[in-house]
Design an enzyme around this catalytic site. Structure first.
Site, PDB file in Angstrom:
ATOM      1  N   HIS A 189     -65.324  18.552  28.510  1.00 26.79           N
ATOM      2  CA  HIS A 189     -64.027  18.967  29.031  1.00 26.79           C
ATOM      3  C   HIS A 189     -62.937  18.681  28.005  1.00 26.79           C
ATOM      4  O   HIS A 189     -63.096  17.849  27.127  1.00 26.79           O
ATOM      5  CB  HIS A 189     -63.713  18.224  30.324  1.00 26.79           C
ATOM      6  CG  HIS A 189     -63.630  16.737  30.129  1.00 26.79           C
ATOM      7  ND1 HIS A 189     -64.756  15.955  30.003  1.00 26.79           N
ATOM      8  CD2 HIS A 189     -62.580  15.913  29.977  1.00 26.79           C
ATOM      9  CE1 HIS A 189     -64.395  14.701  29.813  1.00 26.79           C
ATOM     10  NE2 HIS A 189     -63.080  14.642  29.777  1.00 26.79           N
ATOM     11  N   ALA A 216     -76.415  13.758  11.065  1.00 26.37           N
ATOM     12  CA  ALA A 216     -75.510  12.683  11.470  1.00 26.37           C
ATOM     13  C   ALA A 216     -74.057  13.050  11.189  1.00 26.37           C
ATOM     14  O   ALA A 216     -73.746  13.705  10.198  1.00 26.37           O
ATOM     15  CB  ALA A 216     -75.876  11.400  10.727  1.00 26.37           C
ATOM     16  N   LYS A 239     -70.023  25.032  18.423  1.00 25.18           N
ATOM     17  CA  LYS A 239     -70.528  26.369  18.738  1.00 25.18           C
ATOM     18  C   LYS A 239     -72.040  26.289  18.882  1.00 25.18           C
ATOM     19  O   LYS A 239     -72.666  25.294  18.500  1.00 25.18           O
ATOM     20  CB  LYS A 239     -70.127  27.377  17.660  1.00 25.18           C
ATOM     21  CG  LYS A 239     -70.715  27.076  16.303  1.00 25.18           C
ATOM     22  CD  LYS A 239     -70.251  28.081  15.269  1.00 25.18           C
ATOM     23  CE  LYS A 239     -70.847  27.713  13.913  1.00 25.18           C
ATOM     24  NZ  LYS A 239     -70.432  28.604  12.873  1.00 25.18           N
TER      25      LYS A 239
END
Length: 104
Positions: A19, A70, A76
């Site tokens: 969120h 890492a 995306k």
């Protein structure tokens, strides 16, 4: 809002953000209730490794047979069969090639 496939390995310090609540700040600033929170699921396929201190954002699908390097920022979708890393995260190689280098 976060789903994991089989054989998923998450290193230490990985953060999942499903969120973005900056809308709350804007609502307060402008006294306007029309700002919409942005949120969405995170889906991780089978046979996935996510490297230490990576961040995975909302509305992202990580495919099957994927390695995330890492410190990556995954903002995306990452396709099946890839190695991806960076800020922002991008495909840098093939899963099978990496697997071949690790196996003796």
């Amino acid at each position: 809002m976060i789903s994991f496939g089989e054989n998923v390995h998450i290193a230490s310090g990985v953060t999942f953000v499903n969120h973005d609540i900056t809308a709350l700040m804007f609502r307060y600033m402008d006294k306007n209730p029309n700002y919409q929170e942005r949120k969405g699921p995170i889906s991780i396929g089978d046979n996935v490794f996510v490297g230490a201190n990576s961040t995975i954002l909302y509305d992202v699908n990580i495919g099957n047979n994927v390695i995330i390097g890492a410190g990556s920022l995954v903002n995306k979708d990452i396709p099946d069969g890839t190695v991806a890393a960076g800020v922002p995260c991008k495909v840098i190689g093939k899963f099978e090639d990496y697997k071949g280098r690790v196996c003796k």
